[in-house]
Enzyme design. Structure first.
Site, short mmCIF file in Angstrom:
data_model
loop_
_atom_site.label_atom_id
_atom_site.label_comp_id
_atom_site.label_asym_id
_atom_site.label_seq_id
_atom_site.Cartn_x
_atom_site.Cartn_y
_atom_site.Cartn_z
N TYR A 1 -15.11 -0.78 7.92
CA TYR A 1 -13.85 -0.49 8.31
C TYR A 1 -13.40 -0.72 9.55
O TYR A 1 -12.29 -1.36 10.09
CB TYR A 1 -13.55 0.81 7.76
CG TYR A 1 -12.13 1.45 7.92
CD1 TYR A 1 -10.97 0.87 7.38
CD2 TYR A 1 -11.94 2.46 8.79
CE1 TYR A 1 -9.53 1.48 7.58
CE2 TYR A 1 -10.88 3.15 9.11
CZ TYR A 1 -9.67 2.68 8.54
OH TYR A 1 -8.52 3.03 8.92
N LYS B 1 -10.73 -3.45 11.35
CA LYS B 1 -9.77 -3.18 12.10
C LYS B 1 -9.76 -3.62 13.52
O LYS B 1 -8.62 -3.93 14.11
CB LYS B 1 -9.52 -1.31 12.17
CG LYS B 1 -9.07 -1.01 10.69
CD LYS B 1 -7.92 -1.09 10.48
CE LYS B 1 -7.17 -0.50 9.12
NZ LYS B 1 -5.93 -1.31 8.67
N GLY C 1 -0.60 4.79 -1.06
CA GLY C 1 -1.74 5.24 -0.29
C GLY C 1 -1.20 6.72 0.36
O GLY C 1 0.12 7.01 0.44
N ILE D 1 -5.10 11.38 9.35
CA ILE D 1 -3.81 12.00 9.23
C ILE D 1 -3.70 13.31 8.40
O ILE D 1 -4.37 13.08 7.20
CB ILE D 1 -2.89 11.08 8.53
CG1 ILE D 1 -2.75 9.84 9.59
CG2 ILE D 1 -1.61 11.36 8.28
CD1 ILE D 1 -2.03 8.52 8.93
N GLY E 1 0.91 -1.31 0.14
CA GLY E 1 0.09 -0.18 0.01
C GLY E 1 0.88 1.15 0.00
O GLY E 1 0.47 2.27 0.65
N ASP F 1 -0.61 -7.45 -5.71
CA ASP F 1 -2.26 -7.61 -5.21
C ASP F 1 -2.00 -8.34 -3.72
O ASP F 1 -1.77 -9.59 -3.94
CB ASP F 1 -2.93 -8.48 -6.18
CG ASP F 1 -4.39 -8.64 -5.68
OD1 ASP F 1 -4.53 -8.32 -4.54
OD2 ASP F 1 -5.00 -9.13 -6.49
C1 AKB Z 1 -10.65 7.35 8.09
O1 AKB Z 1 -11.20 8.58 8.20
O2 AKB Z 1 -11.35 6.51 7.57
C2 AKB Z 1 -9.36 7.29 8.49
C3 AKB Z 1 -9.25 6.92 9.81
C4 AKB Z 1 -9.40 7.60 11.19
O3 AKB Z 1 -8.73 5.78 10.00
N1 AKB Z 1 -8.42 8.52 8.36
#
Ligand code: AKB
Length: 318
Positions: free
Chosen positions: A140, A144, A12, A170, A9, A50
């Site tokens: 997401y 995580k 990114g 970030i 990645g 990939d």
């Molecule tokens: C997002 O906004 O999805 C990311 C994060 C806070 O993990 N920047």
């Protein structure tokens, strides 16, 4: 043993800058940048990879005799909601491949970024502790939270040395974020230096923790270099940067661009942000590996404006 790093990645938002920092530290020939997007030309070695394909990953690890992996590939919070099952599949499959390859190929250390997205409405949203209850509301965040536990599982069961940080948003001038809830905090600076109006998709007072890119990169490298015996967290460490709302960034930018205007049109991302912490307790990271952020909102704004002006070849503000 000579350190040889694979960054997955590398194209990114974080990968773009972290790869260069790792190249500086470990030299060009010992850092292999990789990404699913083939068009990135890195100074140094680049492999189109990939990471959902374990055979491909194994081949690259063997070819370059990799000793450390930074696994940065993931679909982020906002984009992830467009296709939840695909997001789960991609985020988890790539992580499982990295963990399995790390176990099989005896990789020394793995870096796996987690996120403040692991927290949900059940956690205290101010000064959120590292061991708060996790009930993420996005796919997401779920990936995580699950990933952190898998990281810990591989450490406890197989001794794979996986290290992780829960990143806040970030903010950097070097690269653009893609598909996150905190993306506005980068876009706002681009609009400001271009002297265009900005429409923010969060409410003006929605505070979230943010981290300047330099600090985000330094955090990853410092955690990876910390002596193993000092690490007490094997899921993911909280790290705090600056707790700021859009109106705070707006005010900070106005010191340089007094006529800068922000309109507020909250969308679905506001719902996501509302369940995330507004500030983070990072005392365990400070204790275990000496973590400390080093930018304030205004010092960050100053650098962002200066660098973006140079990028857009603009001389004067205002
Ligand atoms: C997002 O906004 O999805 C990311 C994060 C806070 O993990 N920047």
């Amino acid at each position: 043993m000579q350190t040889r790093i694979l960054v997955i990645g590398a194209k990114g938002q974080l990968g773009t800058v972290l790869t260069v920092a790792l190249q500086k530290k470990y030299t060009l020939e010992h850092v292999i940048a990789s990404d699913i997007n083939e068009d990135k030309v890195y100074e140094g070695i680049f492999e189109a990879l990939d990471a959902t394909n374990k055979e491909q990953l194994t081949a690259v690890v063997q070819q370059y005799r990799i000793t450390q992996i930074y696994h940065l590939a993931a679909v982020l919070s906002a984009k992830g909601e467009e296709n939840p099952l695909f997001t789960w599949q991609l985020n988890m499959q790539t992580l499982f491949n990295v963990l399995e390859v790390a176990r099989e190929q005896r990789i020394e250390k793995v870096f796996f970024p987690s996120s403040i997205a692991v927290f949900g409405a059940a956690a205290p949203l101010i000064n959120t502790p590292v061991d708060a209850y996790l009930n993420p509301a996005t796919v997401y965040g779920i990936s995580k939270a699950a990933g952190e536990n898998w990281a810990q599982y591989y450490y406890l069961r197989y001794g794979v040395d996986v290290r992780s940080i829960r990143y806040p948003g970030i903010i950097g001038y070097q690269s653009l974020p893609g598909g996150g809830t905190t993306d506005y905090a980068v876009d706002i600076y681009h609009k400001a230096v271009l002297e265009e109006a900005f429409t923010c998709f969060l409410k003006s007072d929605q505070a979230l923790p943010m981290l300047f890119m330099e600090d985000a990169v330094r955090a990853a490298i410092e955690l990876m270099e910390a002596p193993k015996e000092q690490l007490t967290i094997r899921t993911a460490y909280n790290i705090a940067g600056i707790s700021i709302a859009p109106k705070d960034i707006e005010a900070s930018i106005r010191k340089e661009y007094p006529s800068f205007h922000v309109a507020y049109a909250p969308d679905f991302r506001q719902e996501i942000a509302a369940k995330w912490p507004s500030s983070i307790d990072d005392s365990v990271a400070a204790h275990d590996w000496g973590w400390q952020s080093s930018y304030t909102l205004d010092t960050m704004t100053k650098v962002m404006i200066e660098k973006l002006r140079a990028y857009y070849q603009l001389d004067v503000a205002g």
